[in-house]
Design a protein around this motif. Structure first.
Motif, PDB file in Angstrom:
ATOM      1  N   MET A   1      45.828  24.010  46.978  1.00  0.00           N
ATOM      2  CA  MET A   1      46.015  24.784  45.685  1.00  0.00           C
ATOM      3  C   MET A   1      47.023  25.952  45.728  1.00  0.00           C
ATOM      4  SD  MET A   1      42.202  25.019  44.135  1.00  0.00           S
ATOM      5  CE  MET A   1      41.422  25.498  45.926  1.00  0.00           C
ATOM      6  N   ASP A   2      47.918  25.852  45.068  1.00  0.00           N
ATOM      7  CA  ASP A   2      48.722  27.146  44.953  1.00  0.00           C
ATOM      8  C   ASP A   2      47.900  28.275  44.068  1.00  0.00           C
ATOM      9  OD1 ASP A   2      51.766  28.300  44.685  1.00  0.00           O
ATOM     10  OD2 ASP A   2      50.962  28.274  42.690  1.00  0.00           O
ATOM     11  N   VAL A   3      48.353  29.417  44.906  1.00  0.00           N
ATOM     12  CA  VAL A   3      47.505  30.598  44.477  1.00  0.00           C
ATOM     13  C   VAL A   3      48.338  31.865  44.102  1.00  0.00           C
ATOM     14  CG1 VAL A   3      45.608  32.440  45.089  1.00  0.00           C
ATOM     15  CG2 VAL A   3      45.436  29.920  46.122  1.00  0.00           C
ATOM     16  N   ARG A   4      47.964  32.498  42.732  1.00  0.00           N
ATOM     17  CA  ARG A   4      48.825  33.544  42.558  1.00  0.00           C
ATOM     18  C   ARG A   4      48.115  34.662  41.874  1.00  0.00           C
ATOM     19  NH1 ARG A   4      54.188  33.042  38.793  1.00  0.00           N
ATOM     20  NH2 ARG A   4      52.677  31.933  37.596  1.00  0.00           N
ATOM     21  N   ALA A   5      48.427  36.063  42.246  1.00  0.00           N
ATOM     22  CA  ALA A   5      47.410  36.901  41.966  1.00  0.00           C
ATOM     23  C   ALA A   5      48.536  38.122  41.284  1.00  0.00           C
ATOM     24  CB  ALA A   5      46.620  37.491  42.800  1.00  0.00           C
ATOM     25  N   ARG A   6      47.814  38.760  40.333  1.00  0.00           N
ATOM     26  CA  ARG A   6      48.663  39.959  39.747  1.00  0.00           C
ATOM     27  C   ARG A   6      47.866  40.741  38.977  1.00  0.00           C
ATOM     28  NH1 ARG A   6      49.991  35.248  36.966  1.00  0.00           N
ATOM     29  NH2 ARG A   6      48.592  34.912  35.340  1.00  0.00           N
ATOM     30  N   ILE A   7      48.299  42.161  38.846  1.00  0.00           N
ATOM     31  CA  ILE A   7      47.788  43.217  38.418  1.00  0.00           C
ATOM     32  C   ILE A   7      47.996  43.460  36.725  1.00  0.00           C
ATOM     33  CG2 ILE A   7      47.158  45.859  38.384  1.00  0.00           C
ATOM     34  CD1 ILE A   7      47.978  45.649  41.372  1.00  0.00           C
ATOM     35  N   HIS A  35      46.217  23.161  40.792  1.00  0.00           N
ATOM     36  CA  HIS A  35      45.943  21.728  41.533  1.00  0.00           C
ATOM     37  C   HIS A  35      46.314  20.664  40.469  1.00  0.00           C
ATOM     38  CE1 HIS A  35      43.522  19.433  44.060  1.00  0.00           C
ATOM     39  NE2 HIS A  35      43.158  18.808  43.011  1.00  0.00           N
ATOM     40  N   SER A  36      46.919  19.573  41.074  1.00  0.00           N
ATOM     41  CA  SER A  36      47.506  18.631  40.261  1.00  0.00           C
ATOM     42  C   SER A  36      47.928  18.783  39.189  1.00  0.00           C
ATOM     43  CB  SER A  36      46.117  17.483  40.217  1.00  0.00           C
ATOM     44  OG  SER A  36      45.613  17.081  41.307  1.00  0.00           O
ATOM     45  N   GLY A  37      48.887  19.864  38.795  1.00  0.00           N
ATOM     46  CA  GLY A  37      49.442  20.461  37.695  1.00  0.00           C
ATOM     47  C   GLY A  37      48.762  20.999  36.754  1.00  0.00           C
ATOM     48  N   VAL A  38      47.407  21.369  36.965  1.00  0.00           N
ATOM     49  CA  VAL A  38      46.146  21.911  36.103  1.00  0.00           C
ATOM     50  C   VAL A  38      46.209  23.390  36.586  1.00  0.00           C
ATOM     51  CG1 VAL A  38      43.991  22.133  35.024  1.00  0.00           C
ATOM     52  CG2 VAL A  38      45.597  19.786  35.417  1.00  0.00           C
ATOM     53  N   ARG A  39      46.298  24.400  35.877  1.00  0.00           N
ATOM     54  CA  ARG A  39      46.016  25.858  35.983  1.00  0.00           C
ATOM     55  C   ARG A  39      44.707  26.238  35.785  1.00  0.00           C
ATOM     56  NH1 ARG A  39      51.723  28.419  34.237  1.00  0.00           N
ATOM     57  NH2 ARG A  39      53.040  27.428  35.607  1.00  0.00           N
ATOM     58  N   GLY A  40      44.045  27.116  36.567  1.00  0.00           N
ATOM     59  CA  GLY A  40      42.952  27.559  36.277  1.00  0.00           C
ATOM     60  C   GLY A  40      42.916  29.225  36.440  1.00  0.00           C
ATOM     61  N   TYR A  41      42.342  29.961  35.525  1.00  0.00           N
ATOM     62  CA  TYR A  41      42.716  31.488  35.704  1.00  0.00           C
ATOM     63  C   TYR A  41      41.477  32.142  35.756  1.00  0.00           C
ATOM     64  CZ  TYR A  41      47.243  30.172  33.764  1.00  0.00           C
ATOM     65  OH  TYR A  41      48.338  29.568  33.632  1.00  0.00           O
ATOM     66  N   GLY A  42      41.345  33.286  36.385  1.00  0.00           N
ATOM     67  CA  GLY A  42      40.132  34.144  36.456  1.00  0.00           C
ATOM     68  C   GLY A  42      40.510  35.454  36.689  1.00  0.00           C
ATOM     69  N   GLU A  43      39.736  36.424  36.167  1.00  0.00           N
ATOM     70  CA  GLU A  43      39.854  37.870  35.933  1.00  0.00           C
ATOM     71  C   GLU A  43      38.739  38.591  36.494  1.00  0.00           C
ATOM     72  OE1 GLU A  43      41.586  39.812  32.351  1.00  0.00           O
ATOM     73  OE2 GLU A  43      39.602  40.636  32.569  1.00  0.00           O
ATOM     74  N   ALA A  44      38.976  39.877  37.098  1.00  0.00           N
ATOM     75  CA  ALA A  44      37.745  40.829  37.347  1.00  0.00           C
ATOM     76  C   ALA A  44      38.419  42.235  37.339  1.00  0.00           C
ATOM     77  CB  ALA A  44      36.895  40.423  38.693  1.00  0.00           C
ATOM     78  N   ALA A  45      37.583  43.107  37.239  1.00  0.00           N
ATOM     79  CA  ALA A  45      37.993  44.595  37.190  1.00  0.00           C
ATOM     80  C   ALA A  45      37.384  44.977  38.820  1.00  0.00           C
ATOM     81  CB  ALA A  45      37.518  45.611  36.171  1.00  0.00           C
ATOM     82  N   PRO A  46      38.464  45.399  39.516  1.00  0.00           N
ATOM     83  CA  PRO A  46      38.159  46.357  40.712  1.00  0.00           C
ATOM     84  C   PRO A  46      37.424  47.614  40.433  1.00  0.00           C
ATOM     85  CG  PRO A  46      40.349  45.381  40.896  1.00  0.00           C
ATOM     86  CD  PRO A  46      39.850  45.187  39.588  1.00  0.00           C
ATOM     87  N   ILE A  47      36.368  47.798  41.199  1.00  0.00           N
ATOM     88  CA  ILE A  47      35.396  48.886  40.822  1.00  0.00           C
ATOM     89  C   ILE A  47      35.712  50.097  41.781  1.00  0.00           C
ATOM     90  CG2 ILE A  47      32.998  49.887  40.614  1.00  0.00           C
ATOM     91  CD1 ILE A  47      32.156  46.982  39.962  1.00  0.00           C
ATOM     92  N   GLU A  48      36.304  51.158  41.237  1.00  0.00           N
ATOM     93  CA  GLU A  48      36.965  52.301  41.950  1.00  0.00           C
ATOM     94  C   GLU A  48      35.760  53.003  42.863  1.00  0.00           C
ATOM     95  OE1 GLU A  48      39.461  56.388  41.487  1.00  0.00           O
ATOM     96  OE2 GLU A  48      38.780  55.126  39.986  1.00  0.00           O
ATOM     97  N   HIS A  49      34.604  52.977  42.023  1.00  0.00           N
ATOM     98  CA  HIS A  49      33.412  53.543  42.792  1.00  0.00           C
ATOM     99  C   HIS A  49      33.170  52.931  44.017  1.00  0.00           C
ATOM    100  CE1 HIS A  49      29.787  55.983  42.364  1.00  0.00           C
ATOM    101  NE2 HIS A  49      28.896  54.915  42.561  1.00  0.00           N
ATOM    102  N   GLU A  63      46.339  37.420  50.974  1.00  0.00           N
ATOM    103  CA  GLU A  63      46.022  37.399  52.424  1.00  0.00           C
ATOM    104  C   GLU A  63      45.387  36.171  52.782  1.00  0.00           C
ATOM    105  OE1 GLU A  63      43.824  39.474  56.070  1.00  0.00           O
ATOM    106  OE2 GLU A  63      43.932  40.799  54.141  1.00  0.00           O
ATOM    107  N   HIS A  64      44.204  35.705  52.050  1.00  0.00           N
ATOM    108  CA  HIS A  64      43.452  34.813  52.255  1.00  0.00           C
ATOM    109  C   HIS A  64      43.508  33.367  51.201  1.00  0.00           C
ATOM    110  CE1 HIS A  64      41.358  37.451  54.705  1.00  0.00           C
ATOM    111  NE2 HIS A  64      41.073  38.414  53.928  1.00  0.00           N
ATOM    112  N   ALA A  65      44.634  33.365  50.722  1.00  0.00           N
ATOM    113  CA  ALA A  65      45.110  32.230  49.915  1.00  0.00           C
ATOM    114  C   ALA A  65      44.840  30.803  50.706  1.00  0.00           C
ATOM    115  CB  ALA A  65      46.410  32.379  49.263  1.00  0.00           C
ATOM    116  N   ASP A  70      42.386  22.507  49.358  1.00  0.00           N
ATOM    117  CA  ASP A  70      42.895  21.600  48.481  1.00  0.00           C
ATOM    118  C   ASP A  70      42.061  21.207  47.277  1.00  0.00           C
ATOM    119  OD1 ASP A  70      45.829  21.926  49.345  1.00  0.00           O
ATOM    120  OD2 ASP A  70      45.164  20.369  51.065  1.00  0.00           O
ATOM    121  N   ASP A  71      40.677  21.664  47.587  1.00  0.00           N
ATOM    122  CA  ASP A  71      39.463  20.663  46.890  1.00  0.00           C
ATOM    123  C   ASP A  71      39.017  21.988  45.911  1.00  0.00           C
ATOM    124  OD1 ASP A  71      37.466  19.491  45.427  1.00  0.00           O
ATOM    125  OD2 ASP A  71      36.540  18.912  47.456  1.00  0.00           O
TER     126      ASP A  71
END
Length: 340
Positions: A1-7, A35-49, A63-65, A70-71
């Motif tokens: 799987m190709d992995v990208r992250a952004r703020i 994966h296989s030309g299909v994109r999945g998206y996810g989001e979460a808010a890092p907690i400063e506390h 770092e851990h991409a 691949d599954d």
């Protein structure tokens, strides 16, 4: 799987105030898996506390991409390979995997999990302010929401006055309060009987996490005590049974949908109530919670309603319920063709 992250920075519609401070914007981390030309998206808010940030979350993903493999259906193996830290980053990865699975199979996430689509109504947060100010903001949303969550903990001795003012403005709408660790045991023991008289259904995290007075407060409180800062992942649930009647589970805090589902089952086995919470998030983050909301007694999923513009529409507020889409995956789509 190709992995990208952004703020991504989300601007709030109004300054949001709790006992620990105020903010006008929130950083979230978005993860994109292909994966296989299909994109999945996810989001979460890092907690400063908990010493997390957008920078630390994206660094974790990058770092851990290579550990994702691949599954996209090997969730157990993938999450086991990822180091058990940076829970917001893990939650965004977990959500992106669920989104990708649903799109590959043509099914919404709640159906993948065998869950009903509809959960309990969400609460709407009345952030911390003077009693009259909180009552005025209550009047503005009266009739739109079926539950209200009051932020308390100003440390000025007026928290019960705040609840009394909101109760007068809210009529018979169910109320809950969140103190964000701001009370001492003596303050809590003084306040909770008064909250009970005002019809407050439960009190969230009145004491600091780990406070030794927790078991005593649970025993003496006339209303249920729920904990948030005391409960992060599955390993915390058993200890919470000693100090609370219920737990607040957040995907950004637990590390995603899969861990949250485990936590609800563990909590049920211990006789604990379950609340689904959120951070300030867009519809992408809120959608992941909405798909599992039916597992919970109480739902607090107003994060996307608190922001000035939701870049990921798709979750609908219907009769007070944050209703997930019936489209494949998480069912939300970015308001621009390519969020990258």
């Amino acid at each position: 799987m190709d992995v990208r992250a952004r703020i991504v920075t989300l601007e709030l519609a109004e300054t949001f105030v709790i006992s620990r401070g105020a903010r006008d914007s929130e950083e979230v981390v978005e993860v994109e898996l292909t994966h296989s030309g299909v994109r999945g998206y996810g989001e979460a808010a890092p907690i400063e506390h908990y010493s997390e940030s957008g920078t630390s979350a994206t660094a974790y993903v990058e770092e851990h991409a290579g550990l994702l493999g691949d599954d996209p259906f090997a969730l157990e193996e993938i999450m086991a390979r990822l180091p058990a830290r940076e829970h917001a980053a893990r939650g965004a990865i977990d959500a992106a995997l669920h989104d990708l699975q649903g799109k590959l199979l043509g099914q919404p996430v709640h159906r993948l999990l065998g869950l009903p689509r509809v959960g309990p109504p969400t609460s709407w947060t009345i952030w911390l302010g003077d009693p009259d100010d909180m009552a005025e903001r209550t009047e503005r949303v009266r009739g739109r929401y079926k539950r209200l969550k009051l932020k308390l903990g100003a440390r000025d001795g007026r928290d019960v006055d705040r609840v009394r003012a909101v109760r007068a403005a809210a009529g018979d709408v169910p109320l809950q309060v969140d103190v964000n660790e701001a009370w001492s045991l003596d303050e809590a023991l003084d306040a909770v009987p008064q909250l009970a008289e005002l019809g407050v259904e439960y009190c969230e995290q009145p004491l600091p996490a780990g406070d030794p007075g927790g078991p005593q407060l649970k025993e003496r409180s006339p209303i249920p005590i729920y904990v948030d800062e005391d409960c992060h992942t599955l390993r915390d649930v058993a200890a919470c049974a000693e100090r609370a009647h219920g737990v607040n589970i957040k995907l950004a805090k637990s590390g995603g949908i899969r861990e949250a589902v485990r936590m609800t089952h563990a909590a049920r086995a211990l006789g604990l109530g379950c609340m689904l919470g959120c951070m300030v998030e867009s519809g992408l983050g809120i959608s992941a919670g909405a798909h599992i909301a039916s597992l919970f007694d109480h739902v607090d999923l107003d994060g996307n309603i608190l922001i000035a513009h939701d870049p990921w529409p798709g979750v609908q507020l219907v009769d007070g319920v944050q209703l997930p889409s019936e489209e494949p995956g998480l069912g939300v789509r970015h308001s621009l063709p390519d969020p990258g």
